[in-house]
Design a protein around this motif. Structure first.
Motif, PDB file in Angstrom:
ATOM      1  N   ASN A  48       1.102   4.031  -3.251  1.00  0.00           N
ATOM      2  CA  ASN A  48       0.078   5.297  -2.881  1.00  0.00           C
ATOM      3  C   ASN A  48       0.696   6.300  -2.356  1.00  0.00           C
ATOM      4  O   ASN A  48       1.741   6.311  -1.439  1.00  0.00           O
ATOM      5  CB  ASN A  48      -1.194   4.671  -2.078  1.00  0.00           C
ATOM      6  N   CYS A  86      -6.224   3.986   5.580  1.00  0.00           N
ATOM      7  CA  CYS A  86      -5.318   4.812   5.522  1.00  0.00           C
ATOM      8  C   CYS A  86      -5.810   6.005   5.538  1.00  0.00           C
ATOM      9  O   CYS A  86      -6.929   6.388   5.695  1.00  0.00           O
ATOM     10  CB  CYS A  86      -4.639   4.568   4.195  1.00  0.00           C
ATOM     11  N   HIS A 136      -8.452   6.642  -2.437  1.00  0.00           N
ATOM     12  CA  HIS A 136      -7.928   5.900  -3.446  1.00  0.00           C
ATOM     13  C   HIS A 136      -8.357   6.161  -4.810  1.00  0.00           C
ATOM     14  O   HIS A 136      -7.851   6.116  -5.740  1.00  0.00           O
ATOM     15  CB  HIS A 136      -7.605   4.271  -3.430  1.00  0.00           C
ATOM     16  N   CYS A 169      -0.563   8.049   0.051  1.00  0.00           N
ATOM     17  CA  CYS A 169      -1.292   8.249   1.156  1.00  0.00           C
ATOM     18  C   CYS A 169      -0.456   7.294   2.126  1.00  0.00           C
ATOM     19  O   CYS A 169       0.130   6.313   1.767  1.00  0.00           O
ATOM     20  CB  CYS A 169      -2.671   7.806   1.353  1.00  0.00           C
ATOM     21  N   HIS A 226       0.835  -1.190   0.212  1.00  0.00           N
ATOM     22  CA  HIS A 226      -0.103   0.126  -0.025  1.00  0.00           C
ATOM     23  C   HIS A 226       0.952   1.180   0.038  1.00  0.00           C
ATOM     24  O   HIS A 226       0.804   2.181  -0.809  1.00  0.00           O
ATOM     25  CB  HIS A 226      -0.880   0.015   1.114  1.00  0.00           C
TER      26      HIS A 226
HETATM   27 ZN   LIG Z   1      -4.340   4.690   0.951  1.00  0.00          ZN
END
Ligand SMILES: [Zn+2]
Length: 94
Positions: free
Chosen positions: A25, A70, A74, A27, A21
């Motif tokens: 990403n 998170c 997304h 984040c 993740h």
């Molecule tokens: Zn995320």
């Protein structure tokens, strides 16, 4: 498999999923979401710290899976986020 063994194996999976993740990403992962049922049977407690910065939380989702929680967004729909982030748990039958 004992509960302790399942716990350890799932912790490993959580670490992998969080790693993927955070790599893919912008984040940052903040936790792992499990269904209430799976939290209970895998012996995780609400807001339990899995490792620094990552806590486990009960969320509304299908049993047998988990998702990375998170601080980011997304995609356009929550459903897509869930589908992308859901990973199968070890040692449970959905
Ligand atoms: Zn995320």
């Amino acid at each position: 498999m004992s509960t302790a063994a399942k716990y350890a194996k799932n912790l490993q999976r959580f670490r992998q999923a969080v790693g993927v993740h955070d790599r893919e990403n912008e984040c940052t992962a903040t936790g792992i979401g499990l269904s209430f049922f799976d939290m209970d049977r895998l012996d995780f407690d609400e807001a339990e710290e899995l490792w620094p910065g990552i806590t486990v939380h009960a969320v509304e989702m299908t049993t047998g899976n988990f998702r990375v929680l998170c601080d980011g967004e997304h995609g356009p729909s929550e459903a897509e986020v869930q589908a992308a982030d859901v990973t199968e748990l070890i040692g449970v039958e959905a």
